[in-house]
Design a protein around this motif. Structure first.
Motif, PDB file in Angstrom:
ATOM      1  N   ALA A  87     -15.277  -2.481   9.843  1.00  0.00           N
ATOM      2  CA  ALA A  87     -14.931  -3.815   9.369  1.00  0.00           C
ATOM      3  C   ALA A  87     -14.990  -3.808   7.638  1.00  0.00           C
ATOM      4  CB  ALA A  87     -15.506  -4.964  10.179  1.00  0.00           C
ATOM      5  N   VAL A  88     -14.825  -2.718   7.136  1.00  0.00           N
ATOM      6  CA  VAL A  88     -14.721  -2.715   5.756  1.00  0.00           C
ATOM      7  C   VAL A  88     -13.506  -2.758   5.214  1.00  0.00           C
ATOM      8  CG1 VAL A  88     -15.614  -1.479   3.509  1.00  0.00           C
ATOM      9  CG2 VAL A  88     -16.887  -1.506   5.545  1.00  0.00           C
ATOM     10  N   PRO A  89     -13.054  -3.751   4.364  1.00  0.00           N
ATOM     11  CA  PRO A  89     -11.472  -3.962   4.384  1.00  0.00           C
ATOM     12  C   PRO A  89     -10.897  -2.738   3.500  1.00  0.00           C
ATOM     13  CG  PRO A  89     -12.667  -5.539   2.829  1.00  0.00           C
ATOM     14  CD  PRO A  89     -14.050  -4.679   3.992  1.00  0.00           C
ATOM     15  N   MET A  90      -9.618  -2.492   3.828  1.00  0.00           N
ATOM     16  CA  MET A  90      -8.900  -1.313   3.343  1.00  0.00           C
ATOM     17  C   MET A  90      -7.501  -1.978   2.715  1.00  0.00           C
ATOM     18  SD  MET A  90      -9.457   1.872   5.725  1.00  0.00           S
ATOM     19  CE  MET A  90      -9.322   1.233   7.210  1.00  0.00           C
ATOM     20  N   VAL A  91      -7.291  -1.742   1.718  1.00  0.00           N
ATOM     21  CA  VAL A  91      -5.890  -1.713   1.104  1.00  0.00           C
ATOM     22  C   VAL A  91      -5.185  -0.446   0.854  1.00  0.00           C
ATOM     23  CG1 VAL A  91      -4.375  -2.367  -0.682  1.00  0.00           C
ATOM     24  CG2 VAL A  91      -6.246  -3.965   0.196  1.00  0.00           C
ATOM     25  N   GLY A  92      -3.807   0.137   1.442  1.00  0.00           N
ATOM     26  CA  GLY A  92      -3.274   1.094   1.377  1.00  0.00           C
ATOM     27  C   GLY A  92      -1.794   1.000   0.654  1.00  0.00           C
ATOM     28  N   ILE A  93      -1.404   1.910  -0.289  1.00  0.00           N
ATOM     29  CA  ILE A  93      -0.250   1.644  -0.885  1.00  0.00           C
ATOM     30  C   ILE A  93       0.567   3.109  -0.949  1.00  0.00           C
ATOM     31  CG2 ILE A  93       0.868   1.285  -3.093  1.00  0.00           C
ATOM     32  CD1 ILE A  93      -0.623  -1.158  -2.188  1.00  0.00           C
ATOM     33  N   CYS A  94       1.798   3.000  -0.271  1.00  0.00           N
ATOM     34  CA  CYS A  94       2.705   4.093  -0.166  1.00  0.00           C
ATOM     35  C   CYS A  94       1.773   5.371   0.705  1.00  0.00           C
ATOM     36  CB  CYS A  94       3.141   4.799  -1.537  1.00  0.00           C
ATOM     37  SG  CYS A  94       4.725   5.733  -1.340  1.00  0.00           S
ATOM     38  N   PHE A  95       1.565   6.317  -0.002  1.00  0.00           N
ATOM     39  CA  PHE A  95       0.693   7.167   1.070  1.00  0.00           C
ATOM     40  C   PHE A  95      -0.387   6.707   2.001  1.00  0.00           C
ATOM     41  CE2 PHE A  95      -2.968  10.315   1.666  1.00  0.00           C
ATOM     42  CZ  PHE A  95      -2.314  11.474   2.419  1.00  0.00           C
ATOM     43  N   GLY A  96      -0.961   5.770   0.833  1.00  0.00           N
ATOM     44  CA  GLY A  96      -2.284   5.174   1.723  1.00  0.00           C
ATOM     45  C   GLY A  96      -2.010   4.365   2.831  1.00  0.00           C
ATOM     46  N   HIS A  97      -0.752   3.446   2.647  1.00  0.00           N
ATOM     47  CA  HIS A  97      -0.305   2.780   3.703  1.00  0.00           C
ATOM     48  C   HIS A  97       0.042   3.592   4.828  1.00  0.00           C
ATOM     49  CE1 HIS A  97       3.143   0.424   5.791  1.00  0.00           C
ATOM     50  NE2 HIS A  97       3.807   1.331   5.515  1.00  0.00           N
ATOM     51  N   GLN A  98       0.720   4.962   4.680  1.00  0.00           N
ATOM     52  CA  GLN A  98       1.214   5.744   5.853  1.00  0.00           C
ATOM     53  C   GLN A  98      -0.240   6.539   6.530  1.00  0.00           C
ATOM     54  OE1 GLN A  98       3.423   8.443   3.633  1.00  0.00           O
ATOM     55  NE2 GLN A  98       5.075   6.810   2.944  1.00  0.00           N
ATOM     56  N   ILE A  99      -0.981   6.961   5.579  1.00  0.00           N
ATOM     57  CA  ILE A  99      -2.092   7.626   6.235  1.00  0.00           C
ATOM     58  C   ILE A  99      -3.175   6.805   6.891  1.00  0.00           C
ATOM     59  CG2 ILE A  99      -3.761   7.408   4.310  1.00  0.00           C
ATOM     60  CD1 ILE A  99      -3.306  10.589   6.370  1.00  0.00           C
ATOM     61  N   THR A 168      -1.429  -3.103   4.048  1.00  0.00           N
ATOM     62  CA  THR A 168      -1.013  -1.785   3.484  1.00  0.00           C
ATOM     63  C   THR A 168       0.532  -2.191   3.265  1.00  0.00           C
ATOM     64  OG1 THR A 168      -0.325  -0.769   5.658  1.00  0.00           O
ATOM     65  CG2 THR A 168      -2.573  -0.316   5.168  1.00  0.00           C
ATOM     66  N   VAL A 169       1.026  -1.507   2.288  1.00  0.00           N
ATOM     67  CA  VAL A 169       2.335  -1.523   1.705  1.00  0.00           C
ATOM     68  C   VAL A 169       3.184  -0.173   1.244  1.00  0.00           C
ATOM     69  CG1 VAL A 169       3.614  -2.701  -0.317  1.00  0.00           C
ATOM     70  CG2 VAL A 169       1.560  -3.697   0.454  1.00  0.00           C
ATOM     71  N   GLN A 170       4.267  -0.134   1.666  1.00  0.00           N
ATOM     72  CA  GLN A 170       4.947   1.168   1.357  1.00  0.00           C
ATOM     73  C   GLN A 170       5.218   1.037  -0.169  1.00  0.00           C
ATOM     74  OE1 GLN A 170       5.996   4.136   3.345  1.00  0.00           O
ATOM     75  NE2 GLN A 170       5.919   4.287   1.216  1.00  0.00           N
ATOM     76  N   ALA A 171       5.738   0.018  -0.696  1.00  0.00           N
ATOM     77  CA  ALA A 171       6.235   0.232  -2.175  1.00  0.00           C
ATOM     78  C   ALA A 171       5.061   0.255  -2.919  1.00  0.00           C
ATOM     79  CB  ALA A 171       7.031  -1.148  -2.276  1.00  0.00           C
ATOM     80  N   HIS A 172       5.377   0.316  -4.435  1.00  0.00           N
ATOM     81  CA  HIS A 172       4.175   0.540  -5.470  1.00  0.00           C
ATOM     82  C   HIS A 172       4.189  -0.636  -6.182  1.00  0.00           C
ATOM     83  CE1 HIS A 172       3.266   4.629  -4.953  1.00  0.00           C
ATOM     84  NE2 HIS A 172       4.528   4.959  -4.415  1.00  0.00           N
ATOM     85  N   PRO A 173       3.465  -1.619  -6.022  1.00  0.00           N
ATOM     86  CA  PRO A 173       3.248  -2.774  -7.005  1.00  0.00           C
ATOM     87  C   PRO A 173       2.725  -2.444  -8.438  1.00  0.00           C
ATOM     88  CG  PRO A 173       1.459  -3.059  -5.261  1.00  0.00           C
ATOM     89  CD  PRO A 173       2.663  -1.936  -4.835  1.00  0.00           C
ATOM     90  N   GLU A 174       1.966  -1.210  -8.275  1.00  0.00           N
ATOM     91  CA  GLU A 174       1.329  -0.552  -9.469  1.00  0.00           C
ATOM     92  C   GLU A 174       2.153   0.081 -10.384  1.00  0.00           C
ATOM     93  OE1 GLU A 174       0.975   2.949  -6.613  1.00  0.00           O
ATOM     94  OE2 GLU A 174       1.433   0.710  -6.694  1.00  0.00           O
ATOM     95  N   PHE A 175       3.519   0.274 -10.016  1.00  0.00           N
ATOM     96  CA  PHE A 175       4.361   1.058 -10.775  1.00  0.00           C
ATOM     97  C   PHE A 175       5.112   0.406 -11.656  1.00  0.00           C
ATOM     98  CE2 PHE A 175       5.282   5.243  -8.224  1.00  0.00           C
ATOM     99  CZ  PHE A 175       3.741   5.697  -8.181  1.00  0.00           C
ATOM    100  N   GLU A 176       5.055   0.613 -12.867  1.00  0.00           N
ATOM    101  CA  GLU A 176       6.100  -0.101 -13.592  1.00  0.00           C
ATOM    102  C   GLU A 176       7.491   0.677 -13.964  1.00  0.00           C
ATOM    103  OE1 GLU A 176       3.717  -0.389 -17.523  1.00  0.00           O
ATOM    104  OE2 GLU A 176       2.178  -1.890 -16.534  1.00  0.00           O
ATOM    105  N   ASP A 177       8.309   0.244 -14.513  1.00  0.00           N
ATOM    106  CA  ASP A 177       9.737   1.048 -14.622  1.00  0.00           C
ATOM    107  C   ASP A 177       9.542   2.211 -15.315  1.00  0.00           C
ATOM    108  OD1 ASP A 177      10.939  -1.041 -13.266  1.00  0.00           O
ATOM    109  OD2 ASP A 177      11.921  -2.043 -14.722  1.00  0.00           O
ATOM    110  N   ALA A 178       8.627   2.095 -16.422  1.00  0.00           N
ATOM    111  CA  ALA A 178       8.526   3.359 -17.152  1.00  0.00           C
ATOM    112  C   ALA A 178       7.929   4.401 -16.345  1.00  0.00           C
ATOM    113  CB  ALA A 178       7.466   3.118 -18.328  1.00  0.00           C
TER     114      ALA A 178
END
Length: 234
Positions: A87-99, A168-178
């Motif tokens: 019960a330790v909370p996890m957040v996964g982004i893209c690959f993290g979401h998938q794995i 978990t989220v498939q998209a990338h909130p951390e990715f800026e347009d640049a």
């Protein structure tokens, strides 16, 4: 609250100096929210000794497929299962979401429908949320207990919630347009169809809901939980 960042991949070498590596992007996204961070480069086989070495875990993106044969993937899946059981909370982004989905019994595959690149619109419980994306792989079968929290016509399982244990989220909130532009310049040639790159280029500069996702990640990590028993500890 200490958040352990499990770094599952690396930014292209050409982009690191100017735009940072994946953990740097999460430090910017979640800056000023009362978190302290420690990074473990799991792709390089650097793992925490115990699931309670942090109060929550954040799993980054990666250019690797969750289903590929890489040395770090089996121990990472084992860590995910122990953190989930503990019960330790996890957040996964893209690959993290998938794995996370794969480790808990779901299925990830290279999606026959192709790529999502750049700005994408998702339905999060009736609210339109716009985020940058960069992926071909998708979660095609959800694990037992995973409930959709975001989707669109291209990506049915764009976000998943596992009660109070994982978000978990498939998209990338951390990715800026640049950074998306940098990926288009360094990783897309001969890989991503040109029409998708043109479409992504046309949407550069559109407002993204990164703050909304940062708020949701913060709220998920800080949500009240029953005392962790340590039953999944290493």
């Amino acid at each position: 609250m200490r958040i352990g960042i499990l770094q599952c991949g690396q930014s292209p070498a050409q982009l690191k100096d100017g735009l940072g590596d994946y953990p740097d992007m999460f430090l910017r996204l979640l800056d000023g929210r009362g978190f302290e961070f420690r990074i473990w480069h799991v792709e390089a086989m650097e793992f925490p000794a115990d699931i309670h070495d942090a109060d929550g875990w954040l799993l980054t993106g990666s250019r690797h497929g969750a289903y590929e044969d890489h040395a770090f993937i089996p121990p990472l899946e084992d860590f995910i299962r122990r953190a989930y059981d503990g019960a330790v909370p996890m957040v996964g982004i893209c690959f993290g979401h998938q794995i996370i989905a794969q480790a808990l019994g779901g299925k990830v595959e290279k999606f026959a429908g192709g790529w999502a690149v750049g700005a994408q619109d998702y339905d999060f419980d009736g609210r339109n949320v716009r985020l940058n994306a960069w992926h071909q792989d998708q979660v095609v079968t959800r694990p037992e207990g995973a409930v959709p929290a975001g989707r669109n016509a291209f990506c049915e399982n764009a976000a998943l919630i596992y009660d109070d244990r994982a978000f978990t989220v498939q998209a990338h909130p951390e990715f800026e347009d640049a950074f998306v532009q940098g990926l288009m310049d360094t990783r897309a040639k001969g890989v991503v169809p040109q029409d998708l790159l043109d479409r992504a280029a046309a949407r550069m500069g559109e407002a993204k809901d990164t703050g909304l996702l940062a708020d949701r990640i913060e709220a998920f990590f800080k949500a009240p939980r029953a005392a962790q028993t340590g039953r999944g500890a290493a």
